[in-house]
Design a protein around this motif. Structure first.
Motif, mmCIF file in Angstrom:
data_model
loop_
_atom_site.group_PDB
_atom_site.id
_atom_site.type_symbol
_atom_site.label_atom_id
_atom_site.label_comp_id
_atom_site.label_asym_id
_atom_site.label_seq_id
_atom_site.Cartn_x
_atom_site.Cartn_y
_atom_site.Cartn_z
ATOM 1 N N ALA A 65 63.647 12.400 8.335
ATOM 2 C CA ALA A 65 63.821 12.614 6.942
ATOM 3 C C ALA A 65 64.393 14.094 6.574
ATOM 4 O O ALA A 65 65.190 14.290 5.433
ATOM 5 C CB ALA A 65 62.520 12.404 6.451
ATOM 6 N N GLY A 116 55.348 9.334 -2.496
ATOM 7 C CA GLY A 116 54.381 9.673 -1.405
ATOM 8 C C GLY A 116 54.689 11.012 -0.820
ATOM 9 O O GLY A 116 55.253 11.155 0.082
ATOM 10 N N ASP A 172 62.771 10.827 -1.469
ATOM 11 C CA ASP A 172 62.192 10.891 -0.196
ATOM 12 C C ASP A 172 60.658 10.294 -0.225
ATOM 13 O O ASP A 172 59.875 10.407 -0.715
ATOM 14 C CB ASP A 172 61.595 12.391 -0.017
ATOM 15 N N ALA A 189 59.597 9.049 2.708
ATOM 16 C CA ALA A 189 59.638 9.194 4.313
ATOM 17 C C ALA A 189 58.122 8.422 4.960
ATOM 18 O O ALA A 189 58.230 7.731 5.561
ATOM 19 C CB ALA A 189 59.424 10.612 4.818
ATOM 20 N N ASN A 230 60.988 6.593 6.800
ATOM 21 C CA ASN A 230 60.651 6.686 8.135
ATOM 22 C C ASN A 230 59.830 5.630 8.751
ATOM 23 O O ASN A 230 58.681 5.734 9.109
ATOM 24 C CB ASN A 230 60.017 8.151 8.519
ATOM 25 N N HIS A 263 59.447 5.526 12.110
ATOM 26 C CA HIS A 263 59.001 6.230 13.064
ATOM 27 C C HIS A 263 57.445 7.041 12.472
ATOM 28 O O HIS A 263 56.868 7.427 13.274
ATOM 29 C CB HIS A 263 59.813 7.386 13.497
HETATM 30 C C1 LIG Z 1 57.039 13.335 2.456
HETATM 31 C C2 LIG Z 1 57.650 13.746 3.695
HETATM 32 N N1 LIG Z 1 59.094 13.991 3.682
HETATM 33 C C3 LIG Z 1 59.739 14.498 4.695
HETATM 34 C C4 LIG Z 1 58.942 14.735 6.025
HETATM 35 C C5 LIG Z 1 59.759 15.241 7.110
HETATM 36 O O1 LIG Z 1 59.884 14.090 8.026
HETATM 37 P P1 LIG Z 1 60.692 14.397 9.348
HETATM 38 O O2 LIG Z 1 59.660 14.897 10.495
HETATM 39 O O3 LIG Z 1 61.203 12.889 9.622
HETATM 40 O O4 LIG Z 1 61.680 15.277 8.892
HETATM 41 C C6 LIG Z 1 57.552 14.412 5.702
HETATM 42 C C7 LIG Z 1 56.820 14.573 7.144
HETATM 43 O O5 LIG Z 1 55.884 14.221 7.216
HETATM 44 C C8 LIG Z 1 56.750 13.742 4.590
HETATM 45 O O6 LIG Z 1 55.651 13.873 4.526
#
Ligand SMILES: Cc1ncc(COP(=O)(O)O)c(C=O)c1O
Length: 462
Positions: A146, A232, A259, A261, A288, A290
């Motif tokens: 993300a 979230g 975002d 994610a 994500n 993942h």
């Molecule tokens: C809301 C949110 N955005 C972005 C991220 C970052 O994700 P990434 O590890 O895929 O960069 C996280 C990670 O927990 C998250 O909770």
């Protein structure tokens, strides 16, 4: 290693992974090692002569396993989940075995076209806007994370806004609850002004605070370039009002990136989709798989409503790629959609996951985790030693001990000392709190019950 030897050793490795899946719950979640312990067990230099594979596997047992943090334990309530699943592992193995580099359509037609289809499948599964499909003006691409997706969104936004003002005068807005990857992505993209906008009682971005921040910046001669909202947030899974923020973004010609994610996966269940109301108005979006969709890291799904500014910003066509580049509009050259040129065949793992389980099983998983989290929240709400700090729209519970910081920290330490459950702590306006994220693939009612027993016993009467 010959193909025949690979077959033998490959079976041994798969056997080990299967045994790990069966045994993971029996390990204390955090390894009992100090910094440098693992490193000290490794030789200082690489071997000159070959070693038998059995010796390598022995060192996996003796060096690697004692230093592994068991993210796949069903008692893992820390951070957000990073789920794996057998089909995804096999998809990743096949991807390694085929050794594809899918930077252009022609360098691996299967890698490109299966990715396009997977990204389109996710649109239907998550209720995302139709126009984001690869058959429309937009499109989706798999990124590593993300953080990468958000960074790229901000690079595209900067390129568009730089037509209106010098880069040094551009401003990016996000809430003070947004993930740090937004500030990081903006800083790497060269923005000098990043505003952390205030939130309401449920930790969602306040549109009036955003509008006021923009007015202040305009009065100071700055130019609003982009706003990043969250579906979230990491701290409490707060949801920003996307539709209202989109109105403000449109009024000021700003790029709007979302975002989602973690919580984006919940949208596979229609009952959560009101949280993403207004998505058809935004410019880019990340979820994500993942984290919560049984698909091993790395798999971040990044979408744009219009792919032209993205490709314009990231496309450079050196002569050695020119001949093979996709001339057809029907297929993409995905190297124009991210920073690196080479790319793995990552869509295989999602394809394997969706076909092996079916969407209904993922819906059941999400609903079960959300139910377990809300039951835990109800218990916390009903206990006068504890205080729930935020609503529970998904499967994250944020709470504290009413006796204060030290009592909250002691409670977190007591949970983590059990070895069978693990949580992380964070801060809201200077107040320490405990996050319980229910989301590991095999977390069941019994694991949350065991966690609650620990909380109950450790909270002690006030
Ligand atoms: C809301 C949110 N955005 C972005 C991220 C970052 O994700 P990434 O590890 O895929 O960069 C996280 C990670 O927990 C998250 O909770």
């Amino acid at each position: 290693m010959s193909p025949e030897e690979f077959r033998i050793h490959g079976h041994a490795v798969v056997d080990r992974i299967a045994a790990y899946m069966e045994q993971v719950e029996s390990y204390p979640i955090m390894p009992a090692v100090e910094p440098g312990d693992i490193r000290r067990k490794l030789p200082a230099a690489a071997p000159e002569a070959p070693e038998p594979f059995d010796a390598i596997l022995r060192d996996v047992d003796e060096i690697v396993m004692p230093g592994v943090t068991h993210w796949q334990s069903p008692g893992w309530f820390a951070f957000f989940p990073a789920n794996v699943s057998p089909p995804a592992i096999l998809g990743d193995l096949l991807s390694s075995g085929l050794g594809q580099q899918g930077m252009l359509w022609s360098t691996s037609p299967a890698c490109t076209e299966i990715e396009m289809v997977m990204m389109d499948w996710l649109i239907d599964l998550l209720g995302l806007p139709e126009g984001w499909k690869t058959t429309g003006p937009g499109g989706g691409v798999i990124q590593m994370s993300a953080s990468d997706s958000t960074h790229i969104a901000l690079v595209v936004a900067r390129r568009l806004a730089a037509r209106r003002a010098p880069v040094g005068e551009l401003v990016v807005y996000t809430s003070n609850q947004a993930h740090s990857s937004i500030e990081k992505g903006a800083a790497i993209a060269g923005y000098e002004h990043i505003r952390l906008v205030g939130v309401d009682g449920a930790f969602a971005m306040r549109p009036d605070a955003l509008a006021a921040a923009i007015e202040r910046d305009l009065a100071n001669g700055l130019t609003p370039a982009a706003v990043c909202t969250s579906v979230g947030t990491t701290g409490t899974t707060a949801v920003d009002p996307i539709r209202m923020i989109s109105g403000i973004a449109a009024a000021h010609g700003m790029w709007h990136h979302v975002d989602a994610a973690y919580a984006g996966t919940a949208m596979i269940c229609p009952e959560f989709r009101h949280h993403q109301d207004g998505l058809e108005l935004v410019d880019s979006y990340v979820v994500n798989p993942h984290k919560w969709m049984l698909t091993n890291f790395d798999f971040s799904a990044f979408y744009v409503a219009d792919r032209r500014p993205l490709v314009d910003a990231l496309s450079i066509l050196p002569p050695y790629l020119r001949e093979q580049a996709a001339a057809s509009e029907q297929v993409f050259d995905y190297r124009d959609w991210h920073v690196s040129m080479g790319r793995r065949f990552r869509s295989l793992k999602l394809w394997f996951v969706l076909r092996s389980y079916g969407a209904e099983a993922i819906r059941a998983l999400v609903r079960n985790h959300v139910r377990l989290a809300r039951e835990l929240a109800d218990r916390i709400r009903g206990d006068d030693r504890l205080e729930l700090l935020a609503p529970v729209p998904f499967a994250l519970v944020a709470f504290r001990h009413v006796a204060g910081e030290d009592a909250t920290d002691r409670l977190a330490a007591a949970i983590n000392a059990t070895g069978h459950s693990y949580v992380t702590s964070s801060e809201l306006d200077g107040t320490r709190f405990i996050r319980v994220s229910v989301g590991q693939t095999n977390t069941a009612a019994a694991h949350v019950e065991r966690l609650w027993s620990t909380i109950d016993a450790a909270a002690k009467p006030t």
